[in-house]
Motif scaffolding. Structure first.
Motif, PDB file in Angstrom:
ATOM      1  N   MET A   1     124.903  43.607  34.784  1.00 22.10           N
ATOM      2  CA  MET A   1     124.474  44.853  34.158  1.00 22.10           C
ATOM      3  C   MET A   1     124.450  45.951  35.210  1.00 22.10           C
ATOM      4  SD  MET A   1     121.042  45.780  31.979  1.00 22.10           S
ATOM      5  CE  MET A   1     119.928  45.593  33.372  1.00 22.10           C
ATOM      6  N   ILE A   2     125.038  47.090  34.896  1.00 20.75           N
ATOM      7  CA  ILE A   2     125.137  48.209  35.834  1.00 20.75           C
ATOM      8  C   ILE A   2     124.253  49.344  35.348  1.00 20.75           C
ATOM      9  CG2 ILE A   2     126.685  49.818  36.997  1.00 20.75           C
ATOM     10  CD1 ILE A   2     127.170  46.841  37.632  1.00 20.75           C
ATOM     11  N   MET A   3     123.411  49.836  36.245  1.00 23.96           N
ATOM     12  CA  MET A   3     122.541  50.974  35.934  1.00 23.96           C
ATOM     13  C   MET A   3     122.824  52.082  36.948  1.00 23.96           C
ATOM     14  SD  MET A   3     119.055  48.775  35.262  1.00 23.96           S
ATOM     15  CE  MET A   3     118.135  50.121  34.524  1.00 23.96           C
ATOM     16  N   ILE A   4     123.084  53.285  36.448  1.00 21.49           N
ATOM     17  CA  ILE A   4     123.389  54.435  37.303  1.00 21.49           C
ATOM     18  C   ILE A   4     122.180  55.357  37.341  1.00 21.49           C
ATOM     19  CG2 ILE A   4     124.912  56.403  37.680  1.00 21.49           C
ATOM     20  CD1 ILE A   4     126.308  53.747  38.035  1.00 21.49           C
ATOM     21  N   SER A   5     121.794  55.736  38.549  1.00 26.92           N
ATOM     22  CA  SER A   5     120.628  56.607  38.688  1.00 26.92           C
ATOM     23  C   SER A   5     120.891  57.687  39.726  1.00 26.92           C
ATOM     24  CB  SER A   5     119.391  55.796  39.083  1.00 26.92           C
ATOM     25  OG  SER A   5     119.573  55.203  40.359  1.00 26.92           O
ATOM     26  N   ASP A   6     120.088  58.725  39.650  1.00 26.37           N
ATOM     27  CA  ASP A   6     120.097  59.838  40.601  1.00 26.37           C
ATOM     28  C   ASP A   6     118.643  60.101  40.987  1.00 26.37           C
ATOM     29  OD1 ASP A   6     121.346  62.516  41.741  1.00 26.37           O
ATOM     30  OD2 ASP A   6     119.606  63.100  40.537  1.00 26.37           O
ATOM     31  N   PRO A   7     118.381  60.455  42.255  1.00 28.01           N
ATOM     32  CA  PRO A   7     116.985  60.650  42.670  1.00 28.01           C
ATOM     33  C   PRO A   7     116.215  61.667  41.834  1.00 28.01           C
ATOM     34  CG  PRO A   7     118.408  60.561  44.590  1.00 28.01           C
ATOM     35  CD  PRO A   7     119.315  60.590  43.390  1.00 28.01           C
ATOM     36  N   VAL A   8     116.912  62.671  41.327  1.00 23.06           N
ATOM     37  CA  VAL A   8     116.239  63.702  40.529  1.00 23.06           C
ATOM     38  C   VAL A   8     116.258  63.351  39.050  1.00 23.06           C
ATOM     39  CG1 VAL A   8     116.257  66.128  39.870  1.00 23.06           C
ATOM     40  CG2 VAL A   8     116.783  65.478  42.228  1.00 23.06           C
ATOM     41  N   LEU A   9     117.400  62.901  38.548  1.00 25.63           N
ATOM     42  CA  LEU A   9     117.544  62.612  37.123  1.00 25.63           C
ATOM     43  C   LEU A   9     116.865  61.314  36.715  1.00 25.63           C
ATOM     44  CD1 LEU A   9     121.321  63.481  36.594  1.00 25.63           C
ATOM     45  CD2 LEU A   9     119.351  64.911  36.016  1.00 25.63           C
ATOM     46  N   GLY A  10     116.745  60.374  37.671  1.00 25.81           N
ATOM     47  CA  GLY A  10     116.301  59.040  37.310  1.00 25.81           C
ATOM     48  C   GLY A  10     117.456  58.243  36.726  1.00 25.81           C
ATOM     49  N   LEU A  11     117.153  57.324  35.818  1.00 26.08           N
ATOM     50  CA  LEU A  11     118.191  56.504  35.188  1.00 26.08           C
ATOM     51  C   LEU A  11     119.064  57.365  34.291  1.00 26.08           C
ATOM     52  CD1 LEU A  11     119.465  53.729  34.560  1.00 26.08           C
ATOM     53  CD2 LEU A  11     117.786  53.505  32.708  1.00 26.08           C
ATOM     54  N   LEU A  12     120.375  57.328  34.539  1.00 27.08           N
ATOM     55  CA  LEU A  12     121.302  58.104  33.729  1.00 27.08           C
ATOM     56  C   LEU A  12     121.787  57.297  32.534  1.00 27.08           C
ATOM     57  CD1 LEU A  12     122.929  60.748  33.465  1.00 27.08           C
ATOM     58  CD2 LEU A  12     124.737  59.662  34.818  1.00 27.08           C
ATOM     59  N   GLU A  13     122.265  56.095  32.783  1.00 27.96           N
ATOM     60  CA  GLU A  13     122.831  55.270  31.712  1.00 27.96           C
ATOM     61  C   GLU A  13     123.074  53.879  32.278  1.00 27.96           C
ATOM     62  OE1 GLU A  13     123.054  54.590  28.366  1.00 27.96           O
ATOM     63  OE2 GLU A  13     123.572  56.736  28.268  1.00 27.96           O
ATOM     64  N   SER A  14     123.386  52.911  31.408  1.00 30.22           N
ATOM     65  CA  SER A  14     123.698  51.558  31.859  1.00 30.22           C
ATOM     66  C   SER A  14     124.884  51.010  31.081  1.00 30.22           C
ATOM     67  CB  SER A  14     122.488  50.636  31.699  1.00 30.22           C
ATOM     68  OG  SER A  14     122.130  50.523  30.330  1.00 30.22           O
TER      69      SER A  14
END
Length: 336
Positions: free
Chosen positions: A147-160
């Motif tokens: 399972m892949i989870m994409i995050s950004d320090p400001v946005l948090g979790l973007l999508e998986s």
């Protein structure tokens, strides 16, 4: 005397504690020191076996038939295991062997995932992470089926999303419209046992704003009556202008079409040396593309006259009023 010849009911496994898989009953775990829960005849003795390892341990069900076996003293290697249970009552009668409980132990972190590209990378090259598309689709690699989870320090979790059997993955985050700016995305990979690994940061720059219209400021070697009249006797033109810093500047001529491109420096100054042109009048325009591929409007015309032909030699003609006889021979006997 109590005579009991009846075998106790078949015990069952409810679950393995610390089941860290996709759900808490799939018997996949990253904990190699197991604890089992199950049901059996009240007060019966429960013996748990593994097909290869043999007897794992024994415990006693309570008055309600609930039993727990703590096997945390035994550290298991990563792999697949088949556990079974037998119940014995106080008379020594044994039950039938339970249904097998298949357990997968996996304590190894998945291979590091990567974010390879954003699909609509419109920058100078297809992998620089610069785009004018503010609704992203990302692609990368990971451990198969992770399972892949994409995050950004400001946005948090973007999508998986989930990697396919070959380890490739694509994440469609186009339902989220991002504002212009710089983003530091990280991919987290989670395997079926819940082990996790983290990718390197992948920097994405989103720029949806077109650059300002560039300008042509001067033609070098302007040697007309003034230094700004755009008249020159140099047929190898060098044109200078202003644009957005680091933008790609394209110069056009009304008849010739695109005559060349160059890149503005950090201060927005650009210069383009053109191939040799013939004498004539030229109308140049210029447009700019920024690092994300946004296009500016087209500048106004910048007219240049190229004239490399020297004027004819002048001739002196005697004023007819001073031309004495014979008239027309361009001679005179007048001193002044």
């Amino acid at each position: 005397v109590v005579v009991d010849t009846m075998a106790p009911s078949v015990p069952s496994f409810l679950r393995v504690n610390d089941d860290t898989g996709a759900n808490n009953i799939d018997s996949v775990t990253n904990d190699n020191t197991l604890t089992f829960d199950g049901m059996a005849a009240p007060n019966s003795i429960i013996k748990v076996f593994e097909t290869t390892l043999g007897l794992i341990g024994a415990t006693t069900a309570n008055n309600a038939g609930v039993w727990t076996l703590d096997s945390t003293a035994n550290s298991l290697d990563d792999g697949s295991y088949e556990f079974s249970a037998i119940a014995e009552d106080i008379a020594g009668n044994s039950s039938v062997v339970s249904v097998l409980l298949n357990v997968v132990v996996d304590t190894i972190d998945p291979i590091l995932p990567t974010i390879a590209v954003i699909v609509d990378d419109s920058g100078f090259d297809a992998s620089d992470g610069v785009t004018k598309d503010n609704r992203l689709v990302m692609q990368g690699t990971a451990e198969p089926l992770a399972m892949i989870m994409i995050s950004d320090p400001v946005l948090g979790l973007l999508e998986s999303t989930t990697a396919d059997a070959g380890g490739s993955w694509q994440l469609d985050a186009s339902t989220t419209t991002l504002v212009d700016g710089t983003y530091n995305f990280t991919a987290w990979s989670h395997d079926l046992a819940g082990n996790a690994s983290q990718s390197a940061v992948y920097v994405v720059v989103i720029d949806t704003t077109a650059p300002d219209v560039p300008s042509i400021v001067a033609v070098n070697d302007d040697n007309g009556l003034s230094s700004t009249d755009r008249v020159t006797n140099d047929s190898t033109l060098s044109i200078t202008g202003l644009s957005e810093a680091n933008s790609i500047v394209s110069v056009f001529e009304t008849t010739l079409g695109l005559v060349g491109s160059t890149i503005a420096d950090g201060g927005g100054i650009w210069t383009l040396n053109l191939p040799m042109v013939s004498d004539g009048r030229f109308e140049f325009t210029v447009s700019a593309a920024d690092l994300a591929g946004n296009l500016s409007g087209i500048s106004g015309f910048f007219e240049v006259v190229v004239d490399t032909v020297a004027p004819q030699l002048p001739t002196l003609v005697l004023d007819p009023l001073f031309d004495t006889a014979p008239v027309g021979d361009q001679t005179t006997d007048l001193a002044t």
